[in-house]
Design an enzyme around this catalytic site. Structure first.
Site, PDB file in Angstrom:
ATOM      1  N   GLY A 127      54.017  35.759  43.824  1.00 16.23           N
ATOM      2  CA  GLY A 127      53.269  37.124  44.290  1.00 16.23           C
ATOM      3  C   GLY A 127      52.766  36.909  45.734  1.00 16.23           C
ATOM      4  O   GLY A 127      53.172  35.798  46.370  1.00 16.23           O
ATOM      5  N   PHE A 128      52.085  37.651  45.994  1.00 17.80           N
ATOM      6  CA  PHE A 128      51.451  37.595  47.431  1.00 17.80           C
ATOM      7  C   PHE A 128      50.496  36.471  47.748  1.00 17.80           C
ATOM      8  O   PHE A 128      51.046  35.641  48.885  1.00 17.80           O
ATOM      9  CB  PHE A 128      50.601  38.960  47.605  1.00 17.80           C
ATOM     10  N   TYR A 158      39.706  44.965  33.680  1.00 20.18           N
ATOM     11  CA  TYR A 158      40.399  43.847  34.452  1.00 20.18           C
ATOM     12  C   TYR A 158      39.161  42.755  34.786  1.00 20.18           C
ATOM     13  O   TYR A 158      39.286  41.599  34.460  1.00 20.18           O
ATOM     14  CB  TYR A 158      40.575  44.603  35.676  1.00 20.18           C
ATOM     15  N   LYS A 170      38.789  38.821  33.664  1.00 19.65           N
ATOM     16  CA  LYS A 170      38.944  37.816  34.535  1.00 19.65           C
ATOM     17  C   LYS A 170      37.542  36.737  34.255  1.00 19.65           C
ATOM     18  O   LYS A 170      37.694  35.756  34.155  1.00 19.65           O
ATOM     19  CB  LYS A 170      38.847  38.211  35.829  1.00 19.65           C
TER      20      LYS A 170
END
Ligand code: UDP
Length: 293
Positions: A10-11, A149, A153
């Protein structure tokens, strides 16, 4: 050290892999390429100390084996961003909660240090800016999927801290604020790559809501530098850390700044939130970290 990076394609993961290798550490990546991409790590292929496998963190036997080979686990694999949460709510919750459960279970068997990645989204609608790690989290109602989301988390954070308390597993929770840098894609809604693409192609720059909401952006190289320091600091174990920048900018100022820097003639178009995101997206006014910890 030998680091296992879930979501390493990923980034943020790919920059972390690069920085660890540059400091002489070994890196093992597992990524299912759901939002990550081989393009992010292709330049690391063949480098001494770098290995990768394309698979999911839900593959428990494989995770068990990889964790066993590592000294530290950076658990970045997750369904990310408000846009994806609204479009794929089941996947978001299952990936974020179950994936973390699998990683913590196997890290616990081997006593490996785990960095669990969280997000400034967990502060939700709180107006108690700047956000301190001990500030209250203020989330919206369950029919608004955007909150799934943040909530998924927050569960990851609870689970990590529970493993620390109950099973003495060394964990660190890293709450990342908006991060920016090369290779970030606008595909999952991230504002800076979107604005840059719009400015360069001459399309309207889409500012959601009034544009008065603020964010504070951190260069990804600073974020990965902080992460590598954190895992080398014994006092960090069992704690939650904001990782971000205190300098805030409104989204409208950001649009104007990018338009100027790109010498673009794009118009700035205000898009109501209801149109930008299908399921009742509500934006937070300000999101700035308290970094006094
Ligand atoms: N945003 C925007 N236009 C876009 C994409 C995002 O105005 O094309 C806004 C979005 O509403 C939010 C901010 O930019 O206020 C940052 O959005 P992003 O999804 O990058 O990060 P997050 O909301 O998770 O902080």
């Amino acid at each position: 050290m030998k680091a296992l990076l879930t979501g390493g394609a990923g980034f943020v993961g790919s920059h972390l892999a690069e920085a660890l290798l540059a400091q002489g550490h070994s890196v093992l990546v597992i990524d299912d390429l759901s939002t990550g991409s081989m393009d992010n790590i292709v330049h690391l292929k063949g480098r001494a100390g770098f290995e990768y496998v394309i698979d999911s963190v839900m593959n428990e036997p494989l995770v068990a084996e990889l964790v066993d080979r590592a000294d530290v686990v950076f658990h970045l694999a997750a369904a990310v961003g408000a846009k994806l949460t609204v479009e794929a709510p089941v996947r978001t919750i299952e990936t974020n909660v179950h994936g973390t459960e699998v990683v913590l279970t196997h890290a616990s068997k081997k006593g490996r240090l785990v960095v669990v990645f969280s997000t400034s989204e967990v502060y939700g609608k709180s107006t108690d800016v700047p956000f301190h790690e001990d500030s209250d989290l203020v989330l919206g109602p369950t029919p608004k999927h955007r909150w799934a989301y943040a909530c998924s988390k927050a569960i990851d954070e609870f689970l990590a801290l529970a493993y620390y308390r109950e099973k003495k597993l060394p964990v660190i929770v890293a709450r990342l604020f908006n991060t920016v840098g090369p290779r970030q894609t606008g595909r999952y809604g991230m504002v800076i790559p979107n604005f840059i693409r719009q400015a360069l192609t001459g399309e309207p720059i889409t500012v959601f809501g009034t544009g008065k909401q603020t964010r504070s952006f951190t260069d990804v190289s600073d974020v990965v530098g902080a992460l590598i320091k954190l895992v080398q600091e014994p006092r960090a174990v069992g704690q939650v850390f904001n990782i971000g920048n205190v300098e805030e900018i409104s989204i409208l100022d950001l649009a104007e700044r990018i338009r100027t820097m790109a010498s673009s003639r794009s118009e700035i178009e205000f898009v109501p939130y209801e149109k930008a995101y299908e399921a009742g997206f509500e934006d937070m006014a300000r999101r700035v970290p308290d970094l006094t910890k």
